[in-house]
Write a protein that holds these residues in place. Structure first.
Motif, mmCIF file in Angstrom:
data_model
loop_
_atom_site.group_PDB
_atom_site.id
_atom_site.type_symbol
_atom_site.label_atom_id
_atom_site.label_comp_id
_atom_site.label_asym_id
_atom_site.label_seq_id
_atom_site.Cartn_x
_atom_site.Cartn_y
_atom_site.Cartn_z
ATOM 1 N N UNK A 1 30.961 72.896 47.482
ATOM 2 C CA UNK A 1 31.595 71.823 46.723
ATOM 3 C C UNK A 1 30.606 70.761 46.272
ATOM 4 N N UNK A 2 29.569 70.501 47.068
ATOM 5 C CA UNK A 2 28.611 69.503 46.599
ATOM 6 C C UNK A 2 27.794 70.058 45.442
ATOM 7 N N UNK B 1 26.590 69.848 39.736
ATOM 8 C CA UNK B 1 26.420 70.510 38.437
ATOM 9 C C UNK B 1 27.330 69.891 37.384
ATOM 10 N N UNK B 2 28.503 69.433 37.796
ATOM 11 C CA UNK B 2 29.376 68.759 36.846
ATOM 12 C C UNK B 2 28.742 67.461 36.363
ATOM 13 N N UNK B 3 27.884 66.904 37.196
ATOM 14 C CA UNK B 3 27.183 65.665 36.840
ATOM 15 C C UNK B 3 25.928 65.900 36.021
ATOM 16 N N UNK C 1 30.268 79.621 44.496
ATOM 17 C CA UNK C 1 30.560 78.581 43.510
ATOM 18 C C UNK C 1 30.437 79.146 42.101
ATOM 19 N N UNK C 2 29.397 79.944 41.887
ATOM 20 C CA UNK C 2 29.156 80.513 40.560
ATOM 21 C C UNK C 2 30.246 81.519 40.202
ATOM 22 N N UNK D 1 28.962 72.158 43.181
ATOM 23 C CA UNK D 1 29.837 72.059 42.012
ATOM 24 C C UNK D 1 29.877 70.617 41.504
ATOM 25 N N UNK D 2 30.007 69.664 42.427
ATOM 26 C CA UNK D 2 30.037 68.253 42.035
ATOM 27 C C UNK D 2 28.742 67.869 41.324
ATOM 28 N N UNK E 1 18.658 68.974 45.985
ATOM 29 C CA UNK E 1 20.000 68.599 46.426
ATOM 30 C C UNK E 1 20.068 68.809 47.935
#
Lengths: 330, 372
Positions: free
Chosen positions: A214-215, A220-222, A243-244, A217-218, A203
């Motif tokens: 934020x990237x 991992x949501x994907x 983030x964690x 998180x984005x 990444x």
């Protein structure tokens, strides 16, 4: 003015001194001048130049610099630390050329890019300036004519991190690269992906902490398959940790990072993070100065490259490391 | 603009007093193009990132937080640019302000509120120096603030290395927990509302299986409040008119009695203060200050302002435009992670999307101005 006249118009003043004595006198003066200059030269402290690619704001490099400064103070030598203000090989090559032109007693350099820096280093070697490479470029060190390399193999360290995660049951890894284009960081990610037998991804982010967080998180949501994350330094790992913590997910992932900072150590101690890879970079600053000094006064130099890492810092040994980290030594 | 100048010309013939249809007036606002560009960007992502959760509540807050932080800078930069000046030291000011908070708080044990106040006081001073130098020397602000870009970054690095031997100061999390001023810059608001919504099962779970949204990041509130304040200042106050006048024509402004020096210095101070707000938000959020913070933010802020319809030459633009400029920037920046594009191409994607958004917004604005 009046005093000058008789002196200048007295033609006998020189003739009175016999030719031999005059010759001896002038020779003595000349010798004296040379020996004084010699003494001054001998008394001049050894001067080494250390050039690295680390922006001087990078916490990692401030530890390296500290190692070099400590060694310089202990040995009574002078170490000049130079680094470009941004990650820029062309600028680093200019710094290198300037350093070689100043004729130091030795050159210590992080060999991030053998193509960009190789010519300058060979130039230094041609002028009898001993060179030690540190941190990056272990495989190219001998090729460009350096005496020795002190550092860790980035690729192997990345692979080691992956293997450690796989052993603990991780299936799919993610490598956060906050400085794509940096050969050392790219090699860590490449080794990491290799260690996962390819079932890992990279990444690429900027260096801004909010953007990294934020990237991630984005992403991992994907990508729900990811269960292990590796950051490549405090710049990346602190936002990762944040983030964690915000998502309440520290136990759902295996989290590892390169390099240490007080926050990372606290997270390892509390079990929020699994490990940090420490390359003990203090030694990458300290040892080359010591070796250069030995080479200068005794002509001694270790025959093989020195591996300062990888060492893994885990919950077991985090406590002792914390104290040193606060002093800026680890 | 509410200009109450008394005119000798009969009111009916004065074009400034002619009634304009509100829709037509809206089309001519500087931010109109940016709003159109925003719609384009959202349309693009609603197709390219459909079904990925980008427009779920969590996804929206995710890119809004990034937009908000940039937006705070862009709003201040837009006022300054409308006033006809640049501040290139903005990014370095962020790093320096973070250090000014962290070192007194962590190294010297100051209470956090005092450290934050100290940082803001220094920001005011630095903004004043920037403005004073620009006005007194008559040099372009581009050059003067470029000098401070290096000076402030260098000071941040030098001071931190001098006092801590490192370049990153962490350990602010615990200090922030017991401070009364810290909540203004950290955490989230409306957490009660969101936990109630989560209890109702209205909020999706995140990758970790917890409610994906627990509140609105406080930076978004700052963004909205500052945008509202700046818009009010620009459009409904005498000071706002002065800003437009300074950026439009300095000499004309001076001749009609606008205190140009005061206006511009205040704008420089506001920019430095906005950078410090940004620094506070990030320091509280990450629990650490780092000398590299805010790298290249000065350019991003200028980009956001220009996307928002302001002129690089000054005298024209709006704070609302800057808000939308920042929104476009933040959305594109985070959007790539939802589109599945390999992140190796991140910067190509970012640059191309921004260019397309600006071209589109330029085109739309031209069309709107033509249609009289």
């Amino acid at each position: 003015m009046y005093k000058v006249e008789p002196l200048a118009t007295s033609p006998n003043s020189h003739r009175r001194m016999p030719r031999l004595r005059r010759a001896i006198a002038s020779l003595t003066t000349a010798l004296l001048a040379v020996s004084v200059a010699n003494a001054a030269w001998a008394a001049e402290t050894e001067r080494y130049v250390m050039i690295t690619h680390g922006q001087n704001s990078d916490p990692f490099w401030s530890v390296v610099k500290r190692g070099a400064d400590d060694a310089a103070e202990e040995l009574g030598v002078e170490v000049e630390y130079r680094a470009p203000s941004t990650f820029d090989m062309a600028k680093m090559a200019q710094l290198l050329d300037a350093a070689v032109a100043s004729k130091p007693d030795g050159l210590i350099i992080s060999l991030t890019d053998a193509d960009a820096l190789g010519k300058g280093i060979k130039n230094a070697v041609d002028q009898q300036i001993p060179v030690i490479t540190i941190n990056s470029g272990g495989d190219k060190s001998k090729e460009v004519g350096a005496q020795l390399h002190i550092g860790q193999s980035e690729y192997e360290a990345g692979r080691g991190a992956a293997e450690r995660m796989v052993e603990s049951g991780a299936k799919h890894g993610l490598c956060i690269n906050q400085e794509q284009g940096n050969v050392g960081l790219d090699a860590r990610c490449a080794g990491f992906i290799k260690g996962f037998d390819g079932s890992a991804s990279e990444l690429a982010t900027s260096t801004d902490p909010t953007e990294i967080k934020n990237s991630l998180v984005a992403y991992l949501n994907q990508h729900s398959e990811v269960d292990a994350i590796l950051a490549l330094g405090p710049l990346g790992s602190e936002p990762m940790l944040k983030a964690m913590q915000e998502a309440g997910a520290t136990q759902k992932f295996q989290l590892g990072t390169f390099d240490l900072s007080p926050d990372i150590l606290a997270a390892i101690q509390s079990g929020e993070m699994n490990f940090a890879i420490d390359q003990q970079q203090y030694l990458q600053g300290y040892l080359p100065v010591v070796f250069m000094h030995q080479y200068h006064i005794h002509g001694l130099m270790p025959a093989g490259d020195v591996a300062t890492g990888p060492g893994f810092v885990t919950a077991e040994n985090a406590g002792q490391v914390i104290e040193l980290s606060e002093q800026g030594i680890r | 603009m509410t200009d109450h100048t008394i005119s000798a010309v009969p009111a009916a013939d004065d074009e400034r007093l002619r009634r304009v249809h509100p829709l037509k007036a809206a089309l001519k606002r500087p931010e109109f193009g940016a709003i159109a560009g925003t719609i384009l960007v959202f349309a693009f992502f609603s197709v390219a990132a459909s079904g990925t959760g980008m427009f779920s509540l969590a996804g929206i807050l995710n890119f809004l937080e990034v937009s908000a932080q940039l937006g705070i800078l862009a709003i201040a930069a837009s006022l300054l640019m409308i006033g006809g000046e640049f501040d290139l030291s903005l990014g370095s000011m962020i790093g320096f302000a973070g250090i000014l908070i962290a070192i007194p708080a962590v190294q010297y044990g100051w209470p956090l509120w005092l450290a934050i106040t100290f940082a803001f006081a220094c920001a005011v001073l630095i903004g004043w120096i920037n403005g004073y130098l620009v006005m007194r020397t008559g040099l372009p602000s581009f050059i003067v603030t470029l000098g401070f870009l290096f000076i402030l970054r260098g000071l941040a690095i030098g001071l931190t290395r001098l006092t801590t031997g490192r370049t990153q100061v962490s350990g602010l999390q615990e200090i922030a927990d017991h401070d009364w001023l810290a909540p203004f810059f950290s955490g989230e608001v409306f957490t009660g509302l969101f936990s109630w919504m989560a209890a109702q099962g209205w909020i999706a779970t995140n990758f970790a299986g917890n409610p994906s949204v627990t509140g609105v990041p406080v930076s978004i509130v700052w963004w909205i409040v500052l945008a509202a304040a700046a818009t009010w200042l620009l459009l409904y106050t005498r000071f706002g008119n002065w800003i437009f006048a300074c950026g439009g024509d300095v000499n004309a402004a001076r001749n009609v009695g606008v205190p140009v020096m005061k206006v511009k210095i205040l704008l420089f101070i506001f920019t430095a203060v906005a950078a410090t707000i940004f620094a506070c938000l990030q320091v509280m959020d990450t629990g650490s200050a780092d000398t590299t913070r805010g790298l290249l933010k000065e350019l991003e802020a200028i980009i956001a302002v220009v996307i928002g319809g302001a002129l690089l030459t000054g005298g024209y633009g709006s704070a609302v435009g800057a808000v939308f400029g920042a929104l476009i920037f933040g959305t594109v920046q985070m959007g790539i992670f939802y589109t599945g594009v390999n992140t190796d191409w991140f910067k190509v994607f970012l640059g191309a999307m921004l260019l397309i958004a600006v071209l589109f917004n330029n085109y739309v604005r031209k069309k709107a101005l033509e249609a009289k």
